[in-house]
Scaffold this motif. Structure first.
Motif, PDB file in Angstrom:
ATOM      1  N   ILE A   1       0.920  -1.350   0.025  1.00  0.00           N
ATOM      2  CA  ILE A   1       0.027   0.030   0.093  1.00  0.00           C
ATOM      3  C   ILE A   1       0.809   1.200   0.059  1.00  0.00           C
ATOM      4  CG2 ILE A   1      -1.721   1.198   1.335  1.00  0.00           C
ATOM      5  CD1 ILE A   1      -2.504  -1.472   2.501  1.00  0.00           C
ATOM      6  N   GLY A   2       0.623   2.147  -1.021  1.00  0.00           N
ATOM      7  CA  GLY A   2       1.561   3.511  -0.934  1.00  0.00           C
ATOM      8  C   GLY A   2       0.604   4.735  -1.367  1.00  0.00           C
ATOM      9  N   PRO A   3       1.523   5.895  -1.178  1.00  0.00           N
ATOM     10  CA  PRO A   3       0.806   6.942  -1.517  1.00  0.00           C
ATOM     11  C   PRO A   3       0.350   7.227  -2.819  1.00  0.00           C
ATOM     12  CG  PRO A   3       2.814   7.513  -0.758  1.00  0.00           C
ATOM     13  CD  PRO A   3       2.560   6.134  -0.416  1.00  0.00           C
ATOM     14  N   ASP A   4       1.082   6.647  -3.731  1.00  0.00           N
ATOM     15  CA  ASP A   4       1.275   7.161  -5.043  1.00  0.00           C
ATOM     16  C   ASP A   4       0.610   6.358  -6.093  1.00  0.00           C
ATOM     17  OD1 ASP A   4       3.079   9.290  -4.459  1.00  0.00           O
ATOM     18  OD2 ASP A   4       4.647   7.793  -4.657  1.00  0.00           O
ATOM     19  N   PHE A   5      -0.254   5.177  -5.389  1.00  0.00           N
ATOM     20  CA  PHE A   5      -1.162   4.272  -6.236  1.00  0.00           C
ATOM     21  C   PHE A   5      -2.235   3.699  -5.464  1.00  0.00           C
ATOM     22  CE2 PHE A   5       2.474   1.745  -4.226  1.00  0.00           C
ATOM     23  CZ  PHE A   5       1.582   0.887  -3.647  1.00  0.00           C
ATOM     24  N   GLU A   6      -3.416   3.124  -6.021  1.00  0.00           N
ATOM     25  CA  GLU A   6      -4.238   2.610  -5.300  1.00  0.00           C
ATOM     26  C   GLU A   6      -4.785   1.313  -6.033  1.00  0.00           C
ATOM     27  OE1 GLU A   6      -8.640   3.755  -7.550  1.00  0.00           O
ATOM     28  OE2 GLU A   6      -7.612   5.393  -6.192  1.00  0.00           O
ATOM     29  N   VAL A   7      -4.967   0.275  -5.360  1.00  0.00           N
ATOM     30  CA  VAL A   7      -5.240  -1.185  -5.496  1.00  0.00           C
ATOM     31  C   VAL A   7      -6.823  -1.152  -5.377  1.00  0.00           C
ATOM     32  CG1 VAL A   7      -4.843  -3.579  -4.512  1.00  0.00           C
ATOM     33  CG2 VAL A   7      -3.078  -1.628  -4.430  1.00  0.00           C
ATOM     34  N   GLN A   8      -7.183  -1.676  -6.504  1.00  0.00           N
ATOM     35  CA  GLN A   8      -8.724  -2.346  -6.597  1.00  0.00           C
ATOM     36  C   GLN A   8      -8.751  -3.806  -6.873  1.00  0.00           C
ATOM     37  OE1 GLN A   8     -10.696   0.264  -9.617  1.00  0.00           O
ATOM     38  NE2 GLN A   8     -10.146   1.853  -8.543  1.00  0.00           N
ATOM     39  N   LEU A   9      -9.848  -4.325  -6.411  1.00  0.00           N
ATOM     40  CA  LEU A   9      -9.951  -5.926  -6.611  1.00  0.00           C
ATOM     41  C   LEU A   9     -10.762  -6.220  -7.911  1.00  0.00           C
ATOM     42  CD1 LEU A   9     -10.589  -6.785  -2.890  1.00  0.00           C
ATOM     43  CD2 LEU A   9      -8.532  -6.734  -4.063  1.00  0.00           C
ATOM     44  N   GLN A  10     -10.285  -7.035  -8.675  1.00  0.00           N
ATOM     45  CA  GLN A  10     -10.885  -7.768  -9.769  1.00  0.00           C
ATOM     46  C   GLN A  10     -11.736  -8.871  -9.417  1.00  0.00           C
ATOM     47  OE1 GLN A  10      -7.520  -8.001 -12.309  1.00  0.00           O
ATOM     48  NE2 GLN A  10      -8.517  -6.576 -13.727  1.00  0.00           N
ATOM     49  N   VAL A  11     -13.401  -8.826  -9.900  1.00  0.00           N
ATOM     50  CA  VAL A  11     -14.156  -9.680  -9.094  1.00  0.00           C
ATOM     51  C   VAL A  11     -14.902 -10.301 -10.422  1.00  0.00           C
ATOM     52  CG1 VAL A  11     -16.072 -10.305  -7.544  1.00  0.00           C
ATOM     53  CG2 VAL A  11     -14.797  -8.453  -7.083  1.00  0.00           C
ATOM     54  N   ALA A  12     -15.170 -11.652 -10.399  1.00  0.00           N
ATOM     55  CA  ALA A  12     -15.775 -12.610 -11.393  1.00  0.00           C
ATOM     56  C   ALA A  12     -16.769 -13.290 -10.627  1.00  0.00           C
ATOM     57  CB  ALA A  12     -14.921 -13.319 -11.910  1.00  0.00           C
ATOM     58  N   GLY A  13     -18.268 -12.647 -10.590  1.00  0.00           N
ATOM     59  CA  GLY A  13     -19.272 -13.207  -9.829  1.00  0.00           C
ATOM     60  C   GLY A  13     -18.999 -12.966  -8.484  1.00  0.00           C
ATOM     61  N   GLU A  14     -18.947 -13.957  -7.516  1.00  0.00           N
ATOM     62  CA  GLU A  14     -18.709 -13.432  -6.050  1.00  0.00           C
ATOM     63  C   GLU A  14     -17.140 -13.933  -5.653  1.00  0.00           C
ATOM     64  OE1 GLU A  14     -21.378 -15.563  -3.664  1.00  0.00           O
ATOM     65  OE2 GLU A  14     -23.280 -14.670  -4.304  1.00  0.00           O
ATOM     66  N   GLN A  15     -16.295 -14.089  -6.781  1.00  0.00           N
ATOM     67  CA  GLN A  15     -14.935 -14.484  -6.436  1.00  0.00           C
ATOM     68  C   GLN A  15     -14.074 -13.582  -6.907  1.00  0.00           C
ATOM     69  OE1 GLN A  15     -13.973 -18.140  -8.649  1.00  0.00           O
ATOM     70  NE2 GLN A  15     -11.944 -18.335  -7.668  1.00  0.00           N
ATOM     71  N   ILE A  16     -13.066 -13.231  -5.994  1.00  0.00           N
ATOM     72  CA  ILE A  16     -12.009 -12.182  -6.237  1.00  0.00           C
ATOM     73  C   ILE A  16     -11.014 -12.930  -7.214  1.00  0.00           C
ATOM     74  CG2 ILE A  16     -10.089 -10.928  -5.272  1.00  0.00           C
ATOM     75  CD1 ILE A  16     -11.920 -10.594  -2.939  1.00  0.00           C
ATOM     76  N   VAL A  17     -10.440 -12.616  -8.474  1.00  0.00           N
ATOM     77  CA  VAL A  17      -9.772 -13.214  -9.237  1.00  0.00           C
ATOM     78  C   VAL A  17      -8.281 -12.543  -9.334  1.00  0.00           C
ATOM     79  CG1 VAL A  17     -11.788 -14.349 -10.444  1.00  0.00           C
ATOM     80  CG2 VAL A  17     -10.638 -12.059 -11.123  1.00  0.00           C
ATOM     81  N   GLY A  18      -8.259 -11.171  -8.996  1.00  0.00           N
ATOM     82  CA  GLY A  18      -7.108 -10.564  -9.227  1.00  0.00           C
ATOM     83  C   GLY A  18      -7.100  -9.110  -8.685  1.00  0.00           C
ATOM     84  N   ALA A  19      -6.004  -8.543  -8.835  1.00  0.00           N
ATOM     85  CA  ALA A  19      -5.990  -7.125  -8.230  1.00  0.00           C
ATOM     86  C   ALA A  19      -5.415  -6.264  -9.313  1.00  0.00           C
ATOM     87  CB  ALA A  19      -4.909  -7.207  -7.256  1.00  0.00           C
ATOM     88  N   LEU A  20      -5.916  -4.885  -9.272  1.00  0.00           N
ATOM     89  CA  LEU A  20      -5.717  -3.960 -10.169  1.00  0.00           C
ATOM     90  C   LEU A  20      -5.141  -2.850  -9.625  1.00  0.00           C
ATOM     91  CD1 LEU A  20      -6.054  -3.003 -13.157  1.00  0.00           C
ATOM     92  CD2 LEU A  20      -7.882  -1.758 -12.507  1.00  0.00           C
ATOM     93  N   VAL A  21      -4.039  -2.321 -10.100  1.00  0.00           N
ATOM     94  CA  VAL A  21      -3.009  -1.131  -9.278  1.00  0.00           C
ATOM     95  C   VAL A  21      -3.053  -0.025 -10.302  1.00  0.00           C
ATOM     96  CG1 VAL A  21      -0.872  -0.439  -8.110  1.00  0.00           C
ATOM     97  CG2 VAL A  21      -1.598  -2.896  -8.056  1.00  0.00           C
ATOM     98  N   LEU A  22      -3.545   1.114  -9.948  1.00  0.00           N
ATOM     99  CA  LEU A  22      -3.734   2.352 -10.742  1.00  0.00           C
ATOM    100  C   LEU A  22      -2.798   3.360 -10.319  1.00  0.00           C
ATOM    101  CD1 LEU A  22      -7.498   2.592 -10.914  1.00  0.00           C
ATOM    102  CD2 LEU A  22      -6.055   1.368 -12.479  1.00  0.00           C
ATOM    103  N   ALA A  23      -1.781   3.939 -11.098  1.00  0.00           N
ATOM    104  CA  ALA A  23      -1.101   5.036 -10.846  1.00  0.00           C
ATOM    105  C   ALA A  23      -0.790   5.588 -12.334  1.00  0.00           C
ATOM    106  CB  ALA A  23       0.087   4.480 -10.195  1.00  0.00           C
ATOM    107  N   HIS A  24      -0.422   7.076 -12.352  1.00  0.00           N
ATOM    108  CA  HIS A  24      -0.069   7.798 -13.284  1.00  0.00           C
ATOM    109  C   HIS A  24      -0.530   7.541 -14.602  1.00  0.00           C
ATOM    110  CE1 HIS A  24       2.632   9.332 -10.138  1.00  0.00           C
ATOM    111  NE2 HIS A  24       3.365   8.305  -9.890  1.00  0.00           N
ATOM    112  N   GLU A  25      -1.852   7.504 -14.763  1.00  0.00           N
ATOM    113  CA  GLU A  25      -2.467   7.210 -16.164  1.00  0.00           C
ATOM    114  C   GLU A  25      -1.939   5.825 -16.776  1.00  0.00           C
ATOM    115  OE1 GLU A  25      -1.379  10.244 -18.828  1.00  0.00           O
ATOM    116  OE2 GLU A  25      -1.935  11.770 -17.546  1.00  0.00           O
ATOM    117  N   SER A  26      -1.863   4.990 -15.777  1.00  0.00           N
ATOM    118  CA  SER A  26      -1.479   3.441 -16.010  1.00  0.00           C
ATOM    119  C   SER A  26      -2.119   2.605 -15.092  1.00  0.00           C
ATOM    120  CB  SER A  26       0.144   3.454 -15.816  1.00  0.00           C
ATOM    121  OG  SER A  26       0.847   4.270 -16.455  1.00  0.00           O
ATOM    122  N   ALA A  27      -2.204   1.434 -15.493  1.00  0.00           N
ATOM    123  CA  ALA A  27      -2.557   0.265 -14.759  1.00  0.00           C
ATOM    124  C   ALA A  27      -1.760  -1.117 -14.572  1.00  0.00           C
ATOM    125  CB  ALA A  27      -4.173  -0.350 -15.396  1.00  0.00           C
TER     126      ALA A  27
END
Length: 227
Positions: A57-83
């Motif tokens: 966890i850091g101040p320069d990016f945020e972490v979101q969860l990728q969900v398929a149905g009710e299952q978490i399948v991955g993570a998405l990190v967003l920073a500086h117009e990038s993923a």
């Protein structure tokens, strides 16, 4: 669900749990940087526990969860117009997955009328691709693969960081701080390593559901670390 640390928060380590020491490294050459295996003696850092993945966890990016149905399948990190997309999979004991997966990914890109080339990056051999989009210009994509002990971590960078090393630095730093928790349960090669919400997020969703009913299409509450 969004995870990030508020700017200016103290840098007190929170992973592993206070009072616990990191597990001793397994036999063999020690890793000089991550992504780490749960058995490695990895550096302490602020991380969110998603079960199979512990993400920084850091101040320069945020972490979101990728969900398929009710299952978490991955993570998405967003920073500086990038993923940065992160997915962890089980792998064979005596061989990795990345050599075969690179061939398959390259074939998929070429089937989509895109271009792809292998290059050496900070995590070893990776793929740089340009893929046509239906409703816009071609998109650059950077595929990173890391073979660990009985696991494989796939990282996919899109946006500005796919072509700009300066923009990529933050996301590469995230990959270096990931801890993969494979577990001891038998799993088939390429099977996704299970992910789950951390306890504080599960509690927040339960409270939200009790108050007004849970809508899975709403953006979840933000989990902001305060000290």
């Amino acid at each position: 669900m969004v995870f990030r640390r508020r700017r200016g928060a103290a840098e007190t380590p929170s992973d592993p749990t206070p009072g616990q020491q990191p597990a001793p490294a397994p036999e063999g050459p020690a890793r000089e940087s991550g992504p780490w295996d749960a058995a490695d003696s990895y550096p302490q850092a602020d991380r969110v526990d998603l079960g199979g993945l512990h993400l920084p966890i850091g101040p320069d990016f945020e972490v979101q969860l990728q969900v398929a149905g009710e299952q978490i399948v991955g993570a998405l990190v967003l920073a500086h117009e990038s993923a940065l997309q992160l997915h962890a999979f089980a792998a064979p004991k005596k061989s990795g997955l990345w050599d075969d997966l690179r061939v398959e990914l390259a074939r998929d890109v070429e089937s989509a009328k895109g271009t792809v080339e292998e290059t050496e990056g900070p995590f070893g051999t990776e793929l740089h691709a340009v893929v046509p989009q239906q409703n816009g210009p071609s998109a650059p994509i950077r595929y990173i693969g890391v073979d660990g002990p009985r696991w494989f971590l796939r990282a996919v960078i899109t946006g500005r960081a796919a072509v700009d090393p300066n923009a990529a630095a933050v996301l590469e730093g995230v990959v270096r701080e990931v801890v993969v928790v494979r577990g001891d349960d038998p799993m088939a090669p390429r099977e996704g390593i299970p992910l789950q919400l951390p306890p504080e997020a599960r509690q927040a969703l339960e409270e939200q559901s009790e108050d007004k009913g849970y809508d899975p299409y709403e953006r979840g509450p933000e989990i902001t670390e305060t000290r």
